[in-house]
Scaffold this motif. Structure first.
Motif, PDB file in Angstrom:
ATOM      1  N   GLN A   1       0.825  -1.209   0.000  1.00 47.17           N
ATOM      2  CA  GLN A   1       0.000   0.000   0.000  1.00 47.17           C
ATOM      3  C   GLN A   1       0.858   1.257   0.000  1.00 47.17           C
ATOM      4  O   GLN A   1       0.515   2.261  -0.629  1.00 47.17           O
ATOM      5  CB  GLN A   1      -0.959  -0.026   1.192  1.00 47.17           C
ATOM      6  CG  GLN A   1      -2.036  -1.100   1.064  1.00 47.17           C
ATOM      7  CD  GLN A   1      -2.933  -1.198   2.281  1.00 47.17           C
ATOM      8  OE1 GLN A   1      -2.574  -0.763   3.378  1.00 47.17           O
ATOM      9  NE2 GLN A   1      -4.112  -1.767   2.092  1.00 47.17           N
ATOM     10  N   GLN A   2       1.987   1.192   0.688  1.00 46.15           N
ATOM     11  CA  GLN A   2       2.908   2.322   0.718  1.00 46.15           C
ATOM     12  C   GLN A   2       3.495   2.579  -0.678  1.00 46.15           C
ATOM     13  O   GLN A   2       3.590   3.736  -1.117  1.00 46.15           O
ATOM     14  CB  GLN A   2       4.034   2.044   1.704  1.00 46.15           C
ATOM     15  CG  GLN A   2       5.054   3.178   1.818  1.00 46.15           C
ATOM     16  CD  GLN A   2       6.209   2.806   2.746  1.00 46.15           C
ATOM     17  OE1 GLN A   2       6.156   1.834   3.489  1.00 46.15           O
ATOM     18  NE2 GLN A   2       7.262   3.591   2.693  1.00 46.15           N
ATOM     19  N   ILE A   3       3.878   1.517  -1.352  1.00 47.15           N
ATOM     20  CA  ILE A   3       4.459   1.653  -2.695  1.00 47.15           C
ATOM     21  C   ILE A   3       3.439   2.228  -3.677  1.00 47.15           C
ATOM     22  O   ILE A   3       3.773   3.058  -4.526  1.00 47.15           O
ATOM     23  CB  ILE A   3       4.972   0.286  -3.199  1.00 47.15           C
ATOM     24  CG1 ILE A   3       6.153  -0.192  -2.344  1.00 47.15           C
ATOM     25  CG2 ILE A   3       5.383   0.365  -4.669  1.00 47.15           C
ATOM     26  CD1 ILE A   3       6.564  -1.629  -2.623  1.00 47.15           C
ATOM     27  N   LEU A   4       2.185   1.781  -3.546  1.00 50.14           N
ATOM     28  CA  LEU A   4       1.144   2.207  -4.485  1.00 50.14           C
ATOM     29  C   LEU A   4       0.464   3.511  -4.081  1.00 50.14           C
ATOM     30  O   LEU A   4      -0.377   4.027  -4.829  1.00 50.14           O
ATOM     31  CB  LEU A   4       0.083   1.104  -4.622  1.00 50.14           C
ATOM     32  CG  LEU A   4       0.566  -0.229  -5.216  1.00 50.14           C
ATOM     33  CD1 LEU A   4      -0.578  -1.230  -5.262  1.00 50.14           C
ATOM     34  CD2 LEU A   4       1.149  -0.021  -6.609  1.00 50.14           C
ATOM     35  N   ASP A   5       0.835   4.069  -2.945  1.00 49.11           N
ATOM     36  CA  ASP A   5       0.191   5.285  -2.437  1.00 49.11           C
ATOM     37  C   ASP A   5       0.174   6.455  -3.430  1.00 49.11           C
ATOM     38  O   ASP A   5      -0.806   7.198  -3.466  1.00 49.11           O
ATOM     39  CB  ASP A   5       0.880   5.717  -1.133  1.00 49.11           C
ATOM     40  CG  ASP A   5       0.227   6.939  -0.519  1.00 49.11           C
ATOM     41  OD1 ASP A   5      -0.942   6.842  -0.100  1.00 49.11           O
ATOM     42  OD2 ASP A   5       0.879   8.007  -0.477  1.00 49.11           O
ATOM     43  N   PRO A   6       1.197   6.638  -4.267  1.00 54.35           N
ATOM     44  CA  PRO A   6       1.168   7.775  -5.202  1.00 54.35           C
ATOM     45  C   PRO A   6       0.039   7.753  -6.219  1.00 54.35           C
ATOM     46  O   PRO A   6      -0.186   8.758  -6.910  1.00 54.35           O
ATOM     47  CB  PRO A   6       2.535   7.675  -5.907  1.00 54.35           C
ATOM     48  CG  PRO A   6       3.424   6.972  -4.937  1.00 54.35           C
ATOM     49  CD  PRO A   6       2.525   5.971  -4.272  1.00 54.35           C
ATOM     50  N   ILE A   7      -0.706   6.654  -6.338  1.00 50.69           N
ATOM     51  CA  ILE A   7      -1.766   6.565  -7.344  1.00 50.69           C
ATOM     52  C   ILE A   7      -2.810   7.675  -7.175  1.00 50.69           C
ATOM     53  O   ILE A   7      -3.430   8.113  -8.139  1.00 50.69           O
ATOM     54  CB  ILE A   7      -2.452   5.182  -7.315  1.00 50.69           C
ATOM     55  CG1 ILE A   7      -3.384   5.013  -8.525  1.00 50.69           C
ATOM     56  CG2 ILE A   7      -3.210   4.959  -6.028  1.00 50.69           C
ATOM     57  CD1 ILE A   7      -2.714   5.028  -9.860  1.00 50.69           C
ATOM     58  N   THR A   8      -3.002   8.157  -5.954  1.00 56.17           N
ATOM     59  CA  THR A   8      -3.986   9.234  -5.729  1.00 56.17           C
ATOM     60  C   THR A   8      -3.327  10.604  -5.637  1.00 56.17           C
ATOM     61  O   THR A   8      -3.986  11.581  -5.274  1.00 56.17           O
ATOM     62  CB  THR A   8      -4.798   8.969  -4.445  1.00 56.17           C
ATOM     63  OG1 THR A   8      -3.901   8.828  -3.341  1.00 56.17           O
ATOM     64  CG2 THR A   8      -5.650   7.713  -4.581  1.00 56.17           C
ATOM     65  N   LYS A   9      -2.046  10.669  -5.997  1.00 55.65           N
ATOM     66  CA  LYS A   9      -1.315  11.942  -5.901  1.00 55.65           C
ATOM     67  C   LYS A   9      -0.578  12.218  -7.216  1.00 55.65           C
ATOM     68  O   LYS A   9       0.616  12.509  -7.237  1.00 55.65           O
ATOM     69  CB  LYS A   9      -0.342  11.913  -4.724  1.00 55.65           C
ATOM     70  CG  LYS A   9      -1.027  11.688  -3.374  1.00 55.65           C
ATOM     71  CD  LYS A   9       0.008  11.569  -2.261  1.00 55.65           C
ATOM     72  CE  LYS A   9      -0.667  11.366  -0.900  1.00 55.65           C
ATOM     73  NZ  LYS A   9      -1.377  10.071  -0.833  1.00 55.65           N
ATOM     74  N   LEU A  10      -1.305  12.100  -8.307  1.00 56.65           N
ATOM     75  CA  LEU A  10      -0.735  12.287  -9.634  1.00 56.65           C
ATOM     76  C   LEU A  10      -1.141  13.640 -10.207  1.00 56.65           C
ATOM     77  O   LEU A  10      -2.276  14.076 -10.024  1.00 56.65           O
ATOM     78  CB  LEU A  10      -1.202  11.176 -10.571  1.00 56.65           C
ATOM     79  CG  LEU A  10      -0.946   9.737 -10.114  1.00 56.65           C
ATOM     80  CD1 LEU A  10      -1.590   8.758 -11.087  1.00 56.65           C
ATOM     81  CD2 LEU A  10       0.550   9.458  -9.985  1.00 56.65           C
ATOM     82  N   GLU A  11      -0.221  14.259 -10.918  1.00 55.82           N
ATOM     83  CA  GLU A  11      -0.514  15.536 -11.568  1.00 55.82           C
ATOM     84  C   GLU A  11      -1.073  15.285 -12.967  1.00 55.82           C
ATOM     85  O   GLU A  11      -0.737  14.293 -13.626  1.00 55.82           O
ATOM     86  CB  GLU A  11       0.755  16.380 -11.680  1.00 55.82           C
ATOM     87  CG  GLU A  11       1.413  16.712 -10.343  1.00 55.82           C
ATOM     88  CD  GLU A  11       0.618  17.707  -9.518  1.00 55.82           C
ATOM     89  OE1 GLU A  11      -0.301  18.346 -10.079  1.00 55.82           O
ATOM     90  OE2 GLU A  11       0.922  17.840  -8.318  1.00 55.82           O
ATOM     91  N   ALA A  12      -1.897  16.209 -13.429  1.00 54.54           N
ATOM     92  CA  ALA A  12      -2.370  16.150 -14.812  1.00 54.54           C
ATOM     93  C   ALA A  12      -1.243  16.583 -15.744  1.00 54.54           C
ATOM     94  O   ALA A  12      -0.386  17.392 -15.371  1.00 54.54           O
ATOM     95  CB  ALA A  12      -3.577  17.062 -14.994  1.00 54.54           C
ATOM     96  N   TYR A  13      -1.215  16.031 -16.947  1.00 53.89           N
ATOM     97  CA  TYR A  13      -0.259  16.494 -17.948  1.00 53.89           C
ATOM     98  C   TYR A  13      -0.504  17.980 -18.220  1.00 53.89           C
ATOM     99  O   TYR A  13      -1.640  18.481 -18.077  1.00 53.89           O
ATOM    100  CB  TYR A  13      -0.422  15.703 -19.242  1.00 53.89           C
ATOM    101  CG  TYR A  13       0.174  14.317 -19.195  1.00 53.89           C
ATOM    102  CD1 TYR A  13       1.541  14.122 -19.279  1.00 53.89           C
ATOM    103  CD2 TYR A  13      -0.640  13.189 -19.071  1.00 53.89           C
ATOM    104  CE1 TYR A  13       2.094  12.837 -19.245  1.00 53.89           C
ATOM    105  CE2 TYR A  13      -0.106  11.904 -19.041  1.00 53.89           C
ATOM    106  CZ  TYR A  13       1.266  11.745 -19.128  1.00 53.89           C
ATOM    107  OH  TYR A  13       1.806  10.484 -19.086  1.00 53.89           O
ATOM    108  N   PRO A  14       0.532  18.722 -18.621  1.00 55.09           N
ATOM    109  CA  PRO A  14       0.415  20.178 -18.781  1.00 55.09           C
ATOM    110  C   PRO A  14      -0.680  20.647 -19.748  1.00 55.09           C
ATOM    111  O   PRO A  14      -1.231  21.733 -19.576  1.00 55.09           O
ATOM    112  CB  PRO A  14       1.799  20.579 -19.308  1.00 55.09           C
ATOM    113  CG  PRO A  14       2.719  19.532 -18.798  1.00 55.09           C
ATOM    114  CD  PRO A  14       1.922  18.257 -18.823  1.00 55.09           C
ATOM    115  N   ASP A  15      -1.019  19.822 -20.723  1.00 53.38           N
ATOM    116  CA  ASP A  15      -2.013  20.232 -21.729  1.00 53.38           C
ATOM    117  C   ASP A  15      -3.449  19.942 -21.316  1.00 53.38           C
ATOM    118  O   ASP A  15      -4.389  20.379 -21.997  1.00 53.38           O
ATOM    119  CB  ASP A  15      -1.732  19.512 -23.044  1.00 53.38           C
ATOM    120  CG  ASP A  15      -1.824  17.986 -22.895  1.00 53.38           C
ATOM    121  OD1 ASP A  15      -0.997  17.418 -22.164  1.00 53.38           O
ATOM    122  OD2 ASP A  15      -2.735  17.381 -23.477  1.00 53.38           O
TER     123      ASP A  15
END
Length: 222
Positions: A82-96
């Motif tokens: 769960q710690q490794i996969l935690d970034p799945i909800t903290k992703l940025e949108a692509y600039p466009d």
């Protein structure tokens, strides 16, 4: 061509940059591990759909990560997974993305986010990325218990958005999603994200996009 009224968007790697999640996986399992993990995540989600089983995408993601750890002799506890996969909800949108969604929304198109991810994760992703407000509806395959590119998933999205296939565009950075939507009768727009390619044996997409705002320019002339 008939007028387009609805645009359906895949989320991960189409709108959101998965780099933080990939970096997290690679840092634990080695360089290139994330690409293997994602490919097998899709593979086993299709196994679920074909065999008549269903576990939500997060559970499959965890199970596949555990499998990949075992291949390398690395024992991963549930907490560590769960710690490794935690970034799945903290992703940025692509600039466009934000500009593209804004232009399409202002042009009067119905915008739908549609993901294999479970509903709570999908909503967290869109809010974190700051793009949730652009969508008229947010849909997950969890409601139909089959994964894209199963044809029932696209039929579900069309029904829930009160749309018809001939007037709907599926936007995705994945060749398998483009192929599935095409077979379901939707128009398709392939998003040219880094490292993503079309499946050579499927029909060509209706359009290919270098940035999301290109779609607004294309559709205004239809």
């Amino acid at each position: 061509m008939r007028n387009i009224s609805t645009i359906i968007f895949d989320v991960n790697e189409t709108l959101l940059d998965l780099s933080p999640l990939k970096d997290s996986i690679d840092s634990k399992l080695g360089e290139g591990a994330a690409e293997v993990w994602f490919a097998e995540l899709l593979q086993y989600s299709l196994v679920e759909s074909i065999s008549g089983s269903y576990h939500d995408f997060s559970k499959i993601a965890e199970a596949v990560l555990q499998m990949n750890g075992s291949k390398k002799g690395i024992e991963l506890t549930r907490e560590k997974i769960q710690q490794i996969l935690d970034p799945i909800t903290k992703l940025e949108a692509y600039p466009d993305v934000e500009e593209g969604l804004s232009k399409l929304g202002n042009a009067g198109f119905k915008l739908i986010a549609f993901s294999n991810g479970k509903p709570s994760v999908l909503k967290d992703q869109l809010y974190y990325a700051g793009i949730a407000n652009y969508f008229d509806e947010v849909l997950s395959v969890d409601a139909v218990k089959k994964y894209k590119p199963h044809p029932e998933t696209y039929r579900f999205a069309l029904k829930r958005s009160d749309s018809i296939a001939q007037e709907t565009v599926m936007v995705a950075a994945h060749g398998w999603d483009i192929a599935g939507a095409d077979r379901a009768g939707l128009k398709t727009a392939f998003m040219q994200r880094p490292g993503k390619f079309l499946f050579p044996l499927s029909n060509k997409p209706t359009w290919e996009l270098k940035k999301l705002s290109d779609l607004a320019e294309i559709l205004k002339d239809i």
